[in-house]
Design an enzyme around this catalytic site. Structure first.
Site, PDB file in Angstrom:
ATOM      1  N   GLU A   8      32.708  38.793  31.647  1.00 30.40           N
ATOM      2  CA  GLU A   8      33.268  37.438  31.663  1.00 30.40           C
ATOM      3  C   GLU A   8      32.409  36.467  32.463  1.00 30.40           C
ATOM      4  OE1 GLU A   8      37.432  36.805  32.460  1.00 30.40           O
ATOM      5  OE2 GLU A   8      37.942  38.792  31.708  1.00 30.40           O
ATOM      6  N   ASP A  80      37.404  41.629  32.111  1.00 31.68           N
ATOM      7  CA  ASP A  80      38.198  42.080  33.257  1.00 31.68           C
ATOM      8  C   ASP A  80      39.317  43.045  32.845  1.00 31.68           C
ATOM      9  OD1 ASP A  80      36.607  40.618  34.921  1.00 31.68           O
ATOM     10  OD2 ASP A  80      37.984  38.941  35.149  1.00 31.68           O
ATOM     11  N   TYR A 292      38.694  44.862  42.209  1.00 29.61           N
ATOM     12  CA  TYR A 292      39.237  43.749  41.429  1.00 29.61           C
ATOM     13  C   TYR A 292      40.415  43.111  42.158  1.00 29.61           C
ATOM     14  CZ  TYR A 292      40.434  41.065  37.267  1.00 29.61           C
ATOM     15  OH  TYR A 292      40.678  40.049  36.378  1.00 29.61           O
TER      16      TYR A 292
END
Length: 672
Positions: A8, A80, A292
Site C-alpha cells: 500500500e 495491509d 502493525y
C-alpha cells in the site's frame, strides 16, 4: 523470473525490497486506487451493487501498475492485514485483471515475518472484502441520503455520518449534562495525627484520617450536607485504634497497546491528537520498527512474548510469575497481535523526535506488560471517638511502594488536569486499643463536580466503550467533525459542540436509527457477521437502505429547525461554507460556480478578502519584444521597494526595464 509485490505505502518499498532481494520488485498502490463515484450515490437500488471508479490518484497508479504487471512473471498482493487492506487487494486484482490473484499478509516488516508470509501465499478472502464493502456502502448511504436532506432544510451544507453523528451526539449529550448539573455542597472532616518521634519538632510530621460520614447520612442522601454536624465532629481530638491492618497490594501492568489505547495514552502522555498518533505509528511500521498498528487485540503473539522475556532476563528485569493475557473488548476482531516493537533489543527508533517519543512509549508499554507486578505495603486504620454523645469513626489509609516491578520501565501515570496525585500518608505502627490524640482537625468544604468534557483521546475511549466504529477510523472521524466545526476544541483540548452540532444532533436523534448508540454498535456486529458468513451483504445493506428511506420521510415531517448559515457571501448573499483546500481551510460561496467568492479562514470564521492591488494603466510605451503596452510598476514587495517597467503580456512575455524619470530605459535589452 520476476515477482511483482504490490504494497500500500511507498514508505515500505525500500525496507521490503532489501528483505526480498533479487528477483522481486516492490511497488505501491498508495492506498485505495478505486472508490465509489464522487458526485452520485454509486450503488444500484435494486441489486445494492456498488459501482467503482479510479480515484484521481488511482488513475495514474493503475496505469503504471499495468505496465509492471505485464513485465512480471507473477504478482503478489501484499496490502495491509486488515479488512481495508483485503478490500484494496481485491480492487487491485479486479482493476488489473489478475487471474487467481495471490495474497500475503504480514504484521511487521521484518525478515522473519515477510519470509513467513511468502511461505503462506493464499487467495483473497472475499468474505472480509464484502464486510469492508458493506461498511463503505453504509457510510455512503448515510452520507448521500441524509446529508442532502439536512442541507435542504438548513439552506447550506450540513453533513451526517454513520459514525461521525453518534460521535457528535456523545459530545452534545455530555455538554448538556454539564449545563444541567446542579452542584451539591457537602462536608467532611480530616483529622491530623502526629508521627511519634518527629512531631512536634517537625510540624509537618502528621498523618491523616477521614471522617466516615456514611452512618450519619439521611436515607436517600449520598453526601453529608450538614455543616454544623461537620463542625461539631471537627472538635474531636481523642480517638482510639479500633482496627489496624498491615497488608500488601499488587498492581498489574496494562495490556500492550491496541489502536485505541495507543491513541488514548499518547494523548495523555505525549499530548498528541489521534490523527498525529496514527501518522507517527504508520511511519514507524513502514520503517520496520513496530508491528502493525491497526489492531484491537490486546495480546502479543508467542514470538513477541518470547522476545520480550529474553530481553527482560538479559536486562535484569523481573518477569511476571505466569503468562499474562487480557480479554479483548466485546466485538474485537483480534486479527493480529497487539502493537509492540519489532525488535525489542532496539531501544530507540524513528527519524525525528516525535517518532522516537512514540516508539519509546510503545516499547515501554509492551515490555512492561510482561514484567512482575508493582508491590505496595498498605496500612489501614479505623479510629473511633465521640463528641457530645455522638459516636464517630475515622478511616486512614496509606501505601508505600516497596517493589516497582513493571513501573521501572513504564513509570507512574501522571494525573489528569483537575485530578490530584495520591498523597503520601505515612501511618505509623499502631496497636488496637491504643489511644491517639489528634494535633488538629479541619472541616472539608466539598462540592460535587459535573462530568468532564471530552478531549479527543477520551472521546476515543468512549467510542470504543460504546462499540461505535472501529479504532482505525477514529482519527479520521475526529478530524472530520472538528474540521466542519461541529465540535469546537479549546486551547486545553476540551471539546464542546457548536450550535450547528447541537441542532444536527436533535434533527437526527429520534428520527434516524444510526444516531442511536445501540444501533450503531449492532451494525458493527453485523459487519463482523458478514466476514464470518453468518449474514450476507445483501441482508445488511437491504434492511438499512429500507430503514433510511422510511426515516427520511420522518425528517421532512419533523419540527426541528436546522440552523441557517451564520455567514453570508459579501458578493451575492448566499451562504458561505467552510471548506478544506490544499493550503488549509477557507470559506467559499455556496453559489459556486456562479459566484467564485473565497475568503480566508480565521479561527473558524470567514476573514476579510485580501485586497488586490489595482493594475497600472497601459502606457504609451510599447514592448520592443512583443509590441504590447508596458506597465509602470511601483511599490514595496518582500525584497523592498521596486520601480520598473514590465510588459503587459506577462507571463508569455517576461520583458522588464529600468525606470528613468518616469520613462522606461529601452536600450534594446531587458534589465530585470
Amino acid at each position: 523470473m520476476t515477482t511483482l509485490v504490490i504494497v500500500e505505502s511507498p514508505g515500505k518499498i525500500k525496507k521490503i525490497s532489501s528483505i526480498l532481494g533479487a528477483g522481486y520488485k516492490v511497488v505501491a498502490s498508495v492506498g485505495h486506487v478505486r472508490d465509489l463515484p464522487g458526485r452520485e450515490l454509486g450503488v444500484d437500488p435494486a441489486s445494492y451493487k456498488p459501482s467503482y471508479v479510479p480515484t484521481e490518484r488511482g488513475k495514474g497508479v493503475l496505469a503504471k501498475l499495468r505496465k509492471e504487471v505485464a513485465a512480471a512473471d507473477q504478482v503478489i498482493l501484499a496490502t495491509d492485514p486488515d479488512r481495508e487492506g483485503e478490500a484494496i487487494a481485491w480492487h487491485l486484482a479486479d482493476a488489473l485483471r489478475l487471474k487467481q490473484p495471490k495474497r500475503i499478509t504480514f504484521t511487521a516488516i521484518t525478515k522473519e515475518k515477510i519470509r513467513e508470509a511468502m511461505a503462506q501465499v493464499r487467495g483473497i478472502d472475499y468474505d472480509r472484502v464484502r464486510a469492508q464493502e458493506a461498511r463503505r456502502v453504509l457510510d455512503r448511504l448515510v452520507g448521500y441520503k441524509v446529508s442532502p436532506a439536512l442541507s435542504d432544510r438548513a439552506g447550506h451544507a450540513l453533513s451526517a455520518g454513520r459514525v461521525q453523528s453518534p460521535a457528535v451526539r456523545l459530545v452534545v449529550d455530555r455538554e448538556r449534562e454539564i449545563r444541567d448539573f446542579q452542584p451539591v455542597k457537602h462536608f467532611g472532616v480530616e483529622l491530623l495525627l502526629p508521627i511519634p518521634g518527629h512531631w512536634p519538632e517537625n510540624p509537618k510530621a502528621v498523618w491523616r484520617a477521614q471522617w466516615d460520614t456514611r452512618p450519619h447520612l439521611v436515607e436517600g442522601q449520598e453526601y453529608l450536607v450538614d455543616r454544623g454536624l461537620a463542625e461539631q465532629v471537627a472538635t474531636v481530638r481523642d480517638v482510639q485504634v479500633t482496627r489496624f491492618e498491615n497488608a500488601f497490594a499488587n498492581r498489574a501492568p496494562a495490556a500492550p497497546f491496541t489502536t485505541s489505547t495507543l491513541q488514548q495514552e499518547a494523548g495523555k502522555r505525549l499530548k498528541m491528537k489521534p490523527k498525529r498518533v496514527m501518522d507517527l505509528a504508520q511511519k514507524l511500521y513502514e520503517q520496520g520498527a513496530i508491528t502493525y498498528h491497526r489492531t484491537d487485540n490486546p495480546n502479543l503473539d508467542p514470538a513477541g512474548i518470547e522476545a520480550i522475556h529474553s530481553y527482560a532476563q538479559s536486562a535484569g528485569l523481573e518477569l511476571a510469575g505466569k503468562l499474562r493475557t487480557w480479554k479483548a473488548k466485546d466485538g474485537a476482531q483480534e486479527g493480529h497481535e497487539a502493537i509492540r516493537p519489532a525488535d525489542v533489543t532496539a531501544l530507540r527508533a524513528g527519524e525525528d523526535t516525535d517518532q522516537q517519543a512514540m516508539y519509546e512509549l510503545i516499547w515501554r508499554r509492551a515490555v512492561a506488560s510482561q514484567l512482575a507486578d508493582a508491590r505496595y505495603a498498605v496500612r489501614r486504620v479505623l479510629l473511633t471517638g465521640a463528641v457530645q454523645g455522638l459516636s464517630v469513626r475515622f478511616i486512614g489509609q496509606g501505601r508505600k511502594l516497596i517493589d516497582p516491578g513493571w513501573l521501572r520501565v513504564y513509570g507512574q501515570d501522571e494525573p489528569e488536569e483537575g485530578d490530584q496525585a495520591e498523597p503520601v500518608n505515612p501511618i505509623p505502627k499502631l496497636e488496637v486499643g491504643q489511644g491517639v490524640r489528634a494535633v488538629d482537625a479541619r472541616v472539608l468544604d466539598k462540592v460535587t463536580k459535573p462530568p468532564a468534557r471530552f478531549k479527543q483521546s477520551t472521546l476515543v475511549a468512549e467510542l470504543e466503550r460504546q462499540g461505535i466504529g472501529r479504532p482505525s477510523t477514529y482519527a479520521a472521524i475526529l478530524e472530520n467533525i472538528t474540521s466542519r466545526s461541529y465540535l469546537i476544541e479549546d486551547k486545553k483540548g476540551f471539546l464542546s459542540p457548536s450550535p450547528t452540532g447541537e441542532v444536527i444532533r436533535d434533527a437526527l436523534v429520534g428520527t434516524f436509527a444510526f444516531a442511536n448508540l445501540d444501533f450503531t454498535r449492532e451494525l458493527e456486529d453485523q459487519l463482523d457477521m458478514i466476514a464470518e458468513q453468518r449474514m450476507t451483504y445483501d441482508q445488511v445493506i437491504g434492511q438499512t437502505w429500507a430503514l433510511l428511506d422510511r426515516e427520511l420521510g420522518g425528517l421532512r415531517q419533523s419540527q426541528v429547525n436546522l440552523p441557517k448559515s451564520e455567514h453570508a457571501c459579501p458578493t451575492c448573499g448566499a451562504a458561505l461554507r467552510r471548506r478544506k483546500g490544499g493550503k488549509g481551510f477557507f470559506w467559499g460561496c455556496s453559489a459556486y460556480p456562479e459566484c467564485k467568492t473565497a475568503l480566508p479562514d480565521e479561527k473558524g470564521k470567514p476573514g476579510k478578502a485580501r485586497e488586490r492591488k489595482p493594475q497600472p494603466e497601459p502606457s504609451e510605451h510599447a514592448c520592443p519584444k512583443c509590441s504590447k503596452p508596458l506597465l509602470h510598476r511601483v511599490g514595496t514587495g518582500k525584497k523592498g521597494p521596486y520601480d520598473f517597467w514590465a510588459c503587459s503580456g506577462f507571463p508569455k512575455c517576461k520583458a522588464s526595464f529600468e525606470n528613468s524619470n518616469g520613462t522606461p530605459v529601452l536600450d534594446g535589452a531587458a534589465t530585470r
